[in-house]
Design a protein around this motif. Sequence first.
Motif, short mmCIF file in Angstrom:
data_model
loop_
_atom_site.label_atom_id
_atom_site.label_comp_id
_atom_site.label_asym_id
_atom_site.label_seq_id
_atom_site.Cartn_x
_atom_site.Cartn_y
_atom_site.Cartn_z
N GLY A 5 -0.14 39.12 -18.44
CA GLY A 5 0.66 39.61 -17.32
C GLY A 5 1.13 38.43 -16.49
N PRO A 6 1.94 38.72 -15.47
CA PRO A 6 2.69 37.67 -14.80
C PRO A 6 1.92 36.82 -13.79
N GLY A 7 0.82 37.29 -13.26
CA GLY A 7 0.16 36.51 -12.21
C GLY A 7 -0.92 37.34 -11.54
N TYR A 67 14.44 32.44 -17.81
CA TYR A 67 13.11 31.84 -17.79
C TYR A 67 13.28 30.33 -17.86
N MET A 68 12.37 29.60 -17.27
CA MET A 68 12.31 28.14 -17.38
C MET A 68 13.64 27.49 -17.01
N GLY A 69 14.29 28.00 -15.98
CA GLY A 69 15.65 27.53 -15.71
C GLY A 69 15.81 26.71 -14.45
N VAL A 119 2.86 42.44 -19.29
CA VAL A 119 4.01 42.59 -18.39
C VAL A 119 4.67 41.23 -18.30
N THR A 120 5.88 41.14 -18.74
CA THR A 120 6.54 39.83 -18.73
C THR A 120 6.98 39.45 -17.31
N SER A 121 7.05 38.16 -17.06
CA SER A 121 7.31 37.71 -15.68
C SER A 121 8.69 38.13 -15.19
N ALA A 122 9.64 38.32 -16.09
CA ALA A 122 10.98 38.76 -15.64
C ALA A 122 10.86 40.12 -14.96
N LYS A 125 -2.21 34.47 -22.92
CA LYS A 125 -0.95 33.82 -22.53
C LYS A 125 -0.32 34.54 -21.35
N GLY A 126 0.33 33.78 -20.49
CA GLY A 126 1.01 34.37 -19.34
C GLY A 126 2.09 35.36 -19.78
N GLY A 127 2.26 36.43 -19.01
CA GLY A 127 3.32 37.39 -19.28
C GLY A 127 3.09 38.10 -20.59
N ASP A 128 4.15 38.17 -21.40
CA ASP A 128 4.06 38.77 -22.74
C ASP A 128 4.08 37.63 -23.76
N PRO A 129 3.17 37.68 -24.74
CA PRO A 129 3.07 36.54 -25.67
C PRO A 129 4.31 36.35 -26.54
N PHE A 130 5.08 37.42 -26.72
CA PHE A 130 6.25 37.31 -27.60
C PHE A 130 7.53 37.01 -26.84
N ILE A 131 7.44 36.82 -25.52
CA ILE A 131 8.65 36.49 -24.78
C ILE A 131 8.53 35.05 -24.30
N PHE A 132 9.26 34.16 -24.93
CA PHE A 132 9.21 32.73 -24.64
C PHE A 132 7.77 32.22 -24.52
N GLY A 133 6.92 32.71 -25.40
CA GLY A 133 5.51 32.33 -25.30
C GLY A 133 4.96 31.69 -26.56
N ARG A 193 9.59 32.54 -7.32
CA ARG A 193 8.53 31.64 -7.81
C ARG A 193 7.17 32.33 -7.70
N TRP A 194 6.30 32.08 -8.63
CA TRP A 194 4.95 32.66 -8.66
C TRP A 194 4.97 34.14 -8.34
N ALA A 195 5.81 34.86 -9.07
CA ALA A 195 5.96 36.30 -8.83
C ALA A 195 4.63 37.03 -8.95
N SER A 196 4.45 38.02 -8.14
CA SER A 196 3.29 38.92 -8.13
C SER A 196 1.99 38.25 -7.72
N PRO A 247 6.70 27.43 -11.64
CA PRO A 247 7.36 28.44 -12.45
C PRO A 247 8.16 29.41 -11.58
N ALA A 248 9.42 29.58 -11.95
CA ALA A 248 10.26 30.53 -11.23
C ALA A 248 11.26 31.15 -12.18
N LEU A 249 11.72 32.32 -11.83
CA LEU A 249 12.71 33.02 -12.63
C LEU A 249 13.99 33.18 -11.85
N1 SAH Z 1 5.49 34.58 -21.86
C1 SAH Z 1 5.86 34.42 -20.48
C2 SAH Z 1 6.93 33.40 -20.29
C3 SAH Z 1 6.50 32.00 -20.59
S1 SAH Z 1 7.80 30.84 -20.37
C4 SAH Z 1 6.28 35.78 -19.91
O1 SAH Z 1 6.42 36.75 -20.66
O2 SAH Z 1 6.45 35.88 -18.71
C5 SAH Z 1 7.38 30.17 -18.80
C6 SAH Z 1 8.35 30.61 -17.75
O3 SAH Z 1 8.08 31.95 -17.37
C7 SAH Z 1 8.28 29.83 -16.45
O4 SAH Z 1 8.99 28.63 -16.54
C8 SAH Z 1 8.93 30.79 -15.50
O5 SAH Z 1 10.32 30.78 -15.64
C9 SAH Z 1 8.44 32.12 -16.03
N2 SAH Z 1 7.25 32.61 -15.30
C10 SAH Z 1 6.05 32.90 -15.80
N3 SAH Z 1 5.22 33.41 -14.86
C11 SAH Z 1 5.95 33.45 -13.73
C12 SAH Z 1 5.69 33.89 -12.41
N4 SAH Z 1 4.51 34.39 -12.05
N5 SAH Z 1 6.69 33.81 -11.50
C13 SAH Z 1 7.89 33.33 -11.82
N6 SAH Z 1 8.19 32.90 -13.05
C14 SAH Z 1 7.24 32.96 -14.00
#
Ligand code: SAH
Length: 518
Positions: free
Chosen positions: A19-21, A180-182, A126-129, A96-104, A208-211, A237-239
């Motif tokens: 999950g995201p945070g 992501y990563m932008g 839950v993906t960070s987006a 892995k942070g967020g979802d493992p299959f989304i840019f992970g 940044r640092w969502a949630s 990390p920010a979206l």
């Molecule tokens: N697998 C992850 C993404 C990994 S790529 C997912 O599904 O969320 C890493 C990028 O994710 C970071 O550079 C940033 O853009 C974004 N990211 C991950 N966690 C975040 C958070 N808590 N707040 C904002 N952006 C986050």
Amino acid sequence: MDEQSENRKPGKVYLVGAGPGDPGLITVRGRYLLERAEVVVYDYLASKQLLKFVPKDAQLVYAGKRGGATHTHTQEEINQMLVDFARAGKTVIRLKGGDPFIFGRGGEELEILAQNQVEFEVVPGVTSASAAATYAGIPITHRDYTATVAFITGHEDPTKAGSNIDWSKIATGIGTIVVYMGIKNLPSIVQNLIVNGRDPKTPVAVVRWASTPEQQSVVGTLETIADIVTEAGIKPPALIVIGEVVNLRSTIDWYEKRPLFGKRAIVTRTREQASELVAGLEEAGASCYECSTINIEPVEDYAILDEALERINEYHWILFTSLNGVKYFFKRLHSKGMDTRDLKGPDIGVVGKSTADVLSQYGINADLIPPLFTSDGLAESLLDQGVEGRNILIPRAREGREMMPETLRGAGAQVTVAPVYKNVPPQGCRDELRAELESGKIDIVTFTSSSTVTNFLAMIDPENLEELEKLMHGVKIAAIGPISAKTVTDSGLEVDIMPEKYTIPAMIQAISDYYKYQ
Ligand code: SAH
């Protein structure tokens, strides 16, 4: 094959989205697996707080990998590690942070496992987006604004030739774009969208640092957002959320609007009792540093209580002035082979509602709860009933105040004070506590009893009032009631917040109101 390896189950790797945070956003399945892990290999973006679910004897491996910083392990090393642990028969959680299959890189890791015939499973997260949009008050789709969303990586420099992203199609073909990563490439990303036909006035949010309690967000347009982000000093990390839906934030923003959002509190309580206050403050948006200033321990000598229990029917009243008084009283009662039925003689008075609640767990309704939740309040309520010639037992802390017993004795009661537990300052945590205060990030310190104040001061151990004031500069002080407040003012500090009712829920409310109406 020896006996052990024969019985050994084959290892398996679980690729789990953290999950995201906010640690509360892991899936039930993910948490279930963490609780059964033998090895956890976790990334920078997976919340460290999730590690508390992992069994104590599990092996924790930090895999690092943070944009810009030195990589702790290369991807190849991580892949090899997963294979090796699984071959050794371990239950491995790859967190892995967020979802493992989304840019992970989840797919890449599993390809290697498959090649090596290692069994695996995947748990989405839950993906960070999704979290960034949600926690910034932006519905990622909305019938009135868009029917399409794209998740794209901003890691690739869009000005470079041979990009995998067809910006001309993205710019006008998609409603909401989440990048992501932008952050590093933000200026060229927005430029590319504008050049390829997206309206420069399109609203953009960067989160940044969502949630998490550190969440920070800014809003602008394609034209302005790069400068706004630089000015606000937003780093990964920010979206980046781009599209008309961003405008809904002004109506829907909820997370950052909570009364204590962005506030950091030091919660001084006993280890056993911290959770209710911490949970309440966090619900209101605060982040908490839990600092246990008191440990509760049994007393060495229960002679007074034991003697009182022998003739418990001669008592007219038992008075409890704290939850621990109740707990330790019953512990001793039970250890002597007695139980609640032996207490049918005396009436029972308690200092307040929480103590009454604990008492009811032992099957007893309190006969007396004073309108004002203090021991003086309890004494007064009792005096109203008349205590002349009454036998009163008070099981309580060894270092309790003498006021109540003396008041009751003064009115003609026979009072037995039985120490059933003691407050001792815990070891350690001093340096951490001072570092928190010196960081300047602390907004508030909470005190829920007079001894938390005394022990807090003993722990930070200032040379003099000047140093104390310096450490506490800009920090608001919340005290649960007049007695802890007095201990604060006696030390030379001032109390900013005190609830009308001396309870934890009232204290949480008072702190929220303080910031809401400021
Ligand atoms: N697998 C992850 C993404 C990994 S790529 C997912 O599904 O969320 C890493 C990028 O994710 C970071 O550079 C940033 O853009 C974004 N990211 C991950 N966690 C975040 C958070 N808590 N707040 C904002 N952006 C986050």
